[in-house]
Design an enzyme around this catalytic site. Structure first.
Site, PDB file in Angstrom:
ATOM      1  N   CYS A   2     -66.804  63.024  83.259  1.00 30.29           N
ATOM      2  CA  CYS A   2     -66.137  63.370  82.015  1.00 30.29           C
ATOM      3  C   CYS A   2     -66.674  62.904  80.677  1.00 30.29           C
ATOM      4  CB  CYS A   2     -64.681  63.049  82.153  1.00 30.29           C
ATOM      5  SG  CYS A   2     -63.898  64.421  82.973  1.00 30.29           S
ATOM      6  N   ARG A  27     -61.260  60.652  78.937  1.00 32.23           N
ATOM      7  CA  ARG A  27     -61.795  61.761  79.730  1.00 32.23           C
ATOM      8  C   ARG A  27     -61.861  61.442  81.220  1.00 32.23           C
ATOM      9  NH1 ARG A  27     -65.630  65.428  77.251  1.00 32.23           N
ATOM     10  NH2 ARG A  27     -64.983  65.692  75.097  1.00 32.23           N
ATOM     11  N   TRP A  74     -64.174  61.387  85.792  1.00 36.55           N
ATOM     12  CA  TRP A  74     -62.981  61.923  86.440  1.00 36.55           C
ATOM     13  C   TRP A  74     -63.516  62.756  87.594  1.00 36.55           C
ATOM     14  CZ3 TRP A  74     -60.672  66.809  87.308  1.00 36.55           C
ATOM     15  CH2 TRP A  74     -59.348  66.742  87.767  1.00 36.55           C
ATOM     16  N   ASN A  98     -71.214  65.714  82.310  1.00 35.23           N
ATOM     17  CA  ASN A  98     -69.818  66.128  82.155  1.00 35.23           C
ATOM     18  C   ASN A  98     -69.766  67.620  82.421  1.00 35.23           C
ATOM     19  OD1 ASN A  98     -67.881  66.924  79.205  1.00 35.23           O
ATOM     20  ND2 ASN A  98     -67.148  66.706  81.267  1.00 35.23           N
ATOM     21  N   GLY A  99     -68.994  68.018  83.430  1.00 28.45           N
ATOM     22  CA  GLY A  99     -68.898  69.441  83.753  1.00 28.45           C
ATOM     23  C   GLY A  99     -68.951  69.644  85.254  1.00 28.45           C
ATOM     24  N   GLU A 479     -40.756  69.283  81.525  1.00 22.91           N
ATOM     25  CA  GLU A 479     -41.488  68.162  80.925  1.00 22.91           C
ATOM     26  C   GLU A 479     -40.988  66.834  81.502  1.00 22.91           C
ATOM     27  OE1 GLU A 479     -44.097  67.766  79.329  1.00 22.91           O
ATOM     28  OE2 GLU A 479     -43.964  65.871  78.238  1.00 22.91           O
ATOM     29  N   LYS A 483     -43.393  64.213  83.399  1.00 24.15           N
ATOM     30  CA  LYS A 483     -43.535  62.806  82.982  1.00 24.15           C
ATOM     31  C   LYS A 483     -43.303  61.885  84.172  1.00 24.15           C
ATOM     32  CE  LYS A 483     -45.229  62.987  80.082  1.00 24.15           C
ATOM     33  NZ  LYS A 483     -45.665  64.136  79.393  1.00 24.15           N
ATOM     34  N   GLU A 486     -46.115  62.093  86.779  1.00 24.95           N
ATOM     35  CA  GLU A 486     -47.382  61.530  86.292  1.00 24.95           C
ATOM     36  C   GLU A 486     -47.418  60.015  86.402  1.00 24.95           C
ATOM     37  OE1 GLU A 486     -49.293  63.841  82.567  1.00 24.95           O
ATOM     38  OE2 GLU A 486     -47.223  63.295  82.266  1.00 24.95           O
ATOM     39  N   HIS A 502     -30.814  80.014  94.112  1.00 23.42           N
ATOM     40  CA  HIS A 502     -31.730  80.880  94.856  1.00 23.42           C
ATOM     41  C   HIS A 502     -32.683  80.084  95.738  1.00 23.42           C
ATOM     42  CE1 HIS A 502     -30.115  84.267  92.784  1.00 23.42           C
ATOM     43  NE2 HIS A 502     -30.358  83.700  91.605  1.00 23.42           N
ATOM     44  N   LYS A 602     -56.692  61.664  80.399  1.00 22.85           N
ATOM     45  CA  LYS A 602     -55.970  62.083  79.192  1.00 22.85           C
ATOM     46  C   LYS A 602     -56.349  63.513  78.829  1.00 22.85           C
ATOM     47  CE  LYS A 602     -53.461  61.341  75.513  1.00 22.85           C
ATOM     48  NZ  LYS A 602     -52.086  61.704  75.888  1.00 22.85           N
TER      49      LYS A 602
HETATM   50  C1  G6P Z   1     -53.985  66.242  80.892  1.00 24.07           C
HETATM   51  C2  G6P Z   1     -52.998  65.171  80.453  1.00 24.07           C
HETATM   52  C3  G6P Z   1     -51.669  65.806  80.049  1.00 24.07           C
HETATM   53  C4  G6P Z   1     -51.920  66.861  78.979  1.00 24.07           C
HETATM   54  C5  G6P Z   1     -52.907  67.918  79.476  1.00 24.07           C
HETATM   55  C6  G6P Z   1     -53.325  68.872  78.382  1.00 24.07           C
HETATM   56  O1  G6P Z   1     -53.598  66.770  82.119  1.00 24.07           O
HETATM   57  O2  G6P Z   1     -52.785  64.241  81.479  1.00 24.07           O
HETATM   58  O3  G6P Z   1     -50.798  64.811  79.518  1.00 24.07           O
HETATM   59  O4  G6P Z   1     -50.701  67.453  78.626  1.00 24.07           O
HETATM   60  O5  G6P Z   1     -54.107  67.283  79.936  1.00 24.07           O
HETATM   61  O6  G6P Z   1     -54.063  68.161  77.432  1.00 24.07           O
HETATM   62  P1  G6P Z   1     -54.308  68.665  75.959  1.00 24.07           P
HETATM   63  O7  G6P Z   1     -55.187  67.609  75.340  1.00 24.07           O
HETATM   64  O8  G6P Z   1     -54.993  69.988  76.055  1.00 24.07           O
HETATM   65  O9  G6P Z   1     -52.977  68.778  75.308  1.00 24.07           O
END
Ligand code: G6P
Length: 607
Positions: A2, A27, A74, A98-99, A479, A483, A486, A502, A602
């Site tokens: 990353c 990353r 990552w 990265n990629g 959401e 949370k 995660e 359902h 992140k």
């Molecule tokens: C990752 C993070 C999430 C975030 C998502 C999108 O999976 O763990 O918390 O919502 O990426 O990230 P972005 O920077 O595109 O909002």
């Protein structure tokens, strides 16, 4: 795979590389590693896990040299072990990546047949062997790298160093971003300007297909066709200062508590407090005539998009579609001529979101973005950008970025409604007043922290947790579940309350806490019925509602948390706060790594 960084200068490279990697840890943090040239020889240090582990390795076994590359990973191909950590290297070349190299399997088979021996399970290692193949045919490093890169399919940003070439770092990119930093007698490469922020303000970004040769004196860039090119150098405004946790035990908690302030900061740039009029920066879109708006995002940002769809449809009467970015790309979308696509991303670097917006543009849509990082790739590529003013978000689980995204989207929906002539000034003022009130109301919700901490005991002990809501409350439920998953690793699901019957209602027993998001809006009665249905089957409900809702149904719930009564329009912003705090406290009780949960990054910069 990353975050990458490269340096060539006069000072010892190692501390600079480690410092840069810390800024790239958003990353990924599965492993980290460095390689430098020590008297012309490639030396490397790697460690599984976070950069702190690499620092421990370096303390035991320091690394000298003034030319080097670094990586924070990552994991995509191969477990997050030391053997799979970058740099991948042999005696001739070291590579960070990265990629994802999509044709690595075919390349690997050919290379193995040629006698190359692989040491890792990564896709990246093929690059080392390809470059070595061309070096051993007598090609110079830059030619060998260019030949190797020409054989790769997929997305990559690369940095390489070569044994015996102390004045050379080679970089290349396709798909993944790569920035060059120009210093005095030193040159840098990094995945973003933030990595290079303390080193130099003079940044240029490589274009897709570029290969760069860095020496201490400068950069020579060739484009995909092999032509010598120059890329503009700009002064970056990115500040790379370390961000502290203040008196908070975790970044996530600090960021939850920052929400009244940062929502206020975001509003300040979009609403005139005197006239209560929304004023947006110029966007290359005529909302009055817009036939269709496509929203694109991942993770929490996708939940913000789901909420925005309700707003754009109900307030501005704009036809809206919402897609998870990684799905949008492969479903042959049919988009209206003259439409716009709006990507929502905290980081502005999420690979799927970037690719989805690029596709939308290819399909003739105006490309818009809402980002938190002003100089991110998404912000640079979009035709028009709106900024959330959340400030740096460090906790991997998004909190303040999510609520500021909703804030910007709410303002955009009001502006679109006005442009389309579907609301009058009075309604606009009422909606603007409602959103202007949000920072104060969020501060009120935060006062329930101690109660939510108590309720989190039950959540932390649960084997499964459900969140229910309708309308925008459904997106808040999603959401809340995200949370919790995660950061506590407890299986959690968000459901549209009306959908329970359902199928999901079969999950209900005495042991599953159910968090019900139910502001007393036009959907309250319906949600209330669904809540009765789960309670009738033994479900224990934590009821999030306002005074009126609690007055009517609070007695049925195992516990209630009173959220201030506000215009239904802004309710999802307020109801997000308790689900964040429940997840946070449950994670602390379970002793997980709140700010850097396992397996996550992140920002996910691979597809
Ligand atoms: C990752 C993070 C999430 C975030 C998502 C999108 O999976 O763990 O918390 O919502 O990426 O990230 P972005 O920077 O595109 O909002």
């Amino acid at each position: 795979m990353c975050g990458i960084i490269g340096i060539i200068g006069a000072a010892p490279a190692c501390p600079i590389l480690v410092d840069g990697l810390k800024r790239l840890e958003y990353r990924g943090y599965d492993s980290a590693g460095l390689a430098t040239l020590v008297v012309g020889r490639i030396e490397r240090r790697r460690a599984e896990g976070k950069i702190a582990n690499l620092e421990a390795v370096l303390a035991e076994n320091p690394l000298s040299g003034t030319t080097g590359i670094g990586h924070t990973r990552w994991a995509t191909h191969g477990s997050p072990s030391e053997a799979n950590a970058h740099p991948h290297a042999n005696a001739a070349v070291a590579v960070v990546h990265n990629g994802i190299i999509e044709n690595f399997q075919t390349l690997k088979e050919t290379l193995v047949a040629e006698g190359h021996v692989f040491e890792s399970a990564t896709d990246t290692e093929v690059i080392v062997h390809l470059v070595t193949r061309y070096l051993s045919q007598g090609l110079a490093p830059a030619e060998a790298a260019t030949r190797a890169v020409g054989e790769l399919a997929g997305a990559f940003a690369l940095a390489m160093i070569f044994a015996g070439h102390s004045d050379l770092v080679i970089g290349a990119r396709r798909g993944s971003p790569l920035a060059i930093g120009h210093g005095d007698g030193a040159m840098f490469l990094g995945s973003d300007a933030l990595a290079l922020a303390p080193l130099t303000k003079r940044i240029c970004y490589l274009d897709d297909g570029d290969v760069v040769e860095l020496t201490r004196d400068g950069a020579i860039i060739h484009d995909q066709a092999g032509a010598l090119v120059e890329r503009p150098i700009r002064e970056t405004a990115v500040i790379g200062d370390a961000i502290g946790k203040g008196n908070f035990s975790h970044y996530m908690l600090k960021e939850i508590y920052e929400q009244p302030t940062v929502i206020g900061d975001t509003l300040a740039s979009f609403i005139n407090p005197a006239s209560l009029e929304v004023s947006l920066p110029d966007l290359p879109v005529d909302f009055a005539a817009l036939p269709h708006l496509q929203l694109l995002a991942c993770g929490s940002s996708w939940h913000a998009a789901l909420i925005a769809r309700y707003w754009f449809e109900s307030i501005a009467r704009v036809p809206v579609e919402v897609d998870i970015a990684s799905e949008f790309r492969y479903r042959a979308p049919v988009l209206a001529e003259g439409g716009a696509a709006l990507a929502i991303s905290q980081s502005g670097e999420t690979a799927d979101t970037l690719a989805a917006l690029r596709l939308a543009r290819q399909l003739g849509q105006t490309a818009l973005a809402i980002v938190n990082v002003a100089e991110s790739t998404l912000a640079r590529e979009a035709d028009g950008t709106l900024l959330t003013h959340a400030g740096p978000e460090v906790g991997v689980a998004s909190t303040k970025a999510f609520t500021t995204q909703m804030t910007v989207l709410a303002c955009l929906a009001i502006a679109a409604a006005r442009a389309r002539g579907v609301i009058d000034h009075q309604r606009e003022a009422a909606l603007s007043a409602a959103i202007t009130e949000v920072p104060a109301r969020v501060a009120e919700v935060l006062r329930h922290d101690a109660k939510l901490k108590e309720l989190a005991e039950e959540i932390a002990a649960a084997r499964h947790v459900l969140f229910l809501g309708r309308g925008t409350g459904y997106a808040v439920a999603l959401e809340g579940a995200l949370k919790l998953k995660e950061i506590t690793y407890i299986p959690a699901e968000g459901f549209a309350a009306g959908e329970m019957k359902h199928g999901p209602i079969a999950l209900i027993d005495n042991d599953i806490p159910i968090i019900v998001v139910a502001p007393s809006d036009q959907l309250f009665e319906k949600t209330a019925s669904n809540m009765q249905e789960v309670i009738a089957r033994g479900g224990r409900v934590i009821f999030l509602s306002d005074a009126e809702g609690i007055e009517r149904l609070g007695d049925l719930a195992a516990a209630s948390v009173e959220i201030p009564a506000v215009d239904a329009f802004v309710a999802p912003i307020l109801y997000t706060i308790p689900v964040q705090l429940l997840a946070y406290h449950a994670a602390v009780i379970r002793g997980t790594d709140v700010d850097q949960p396992r397996n996550l990054a992140k920002s996910v910069t691979v597809e």
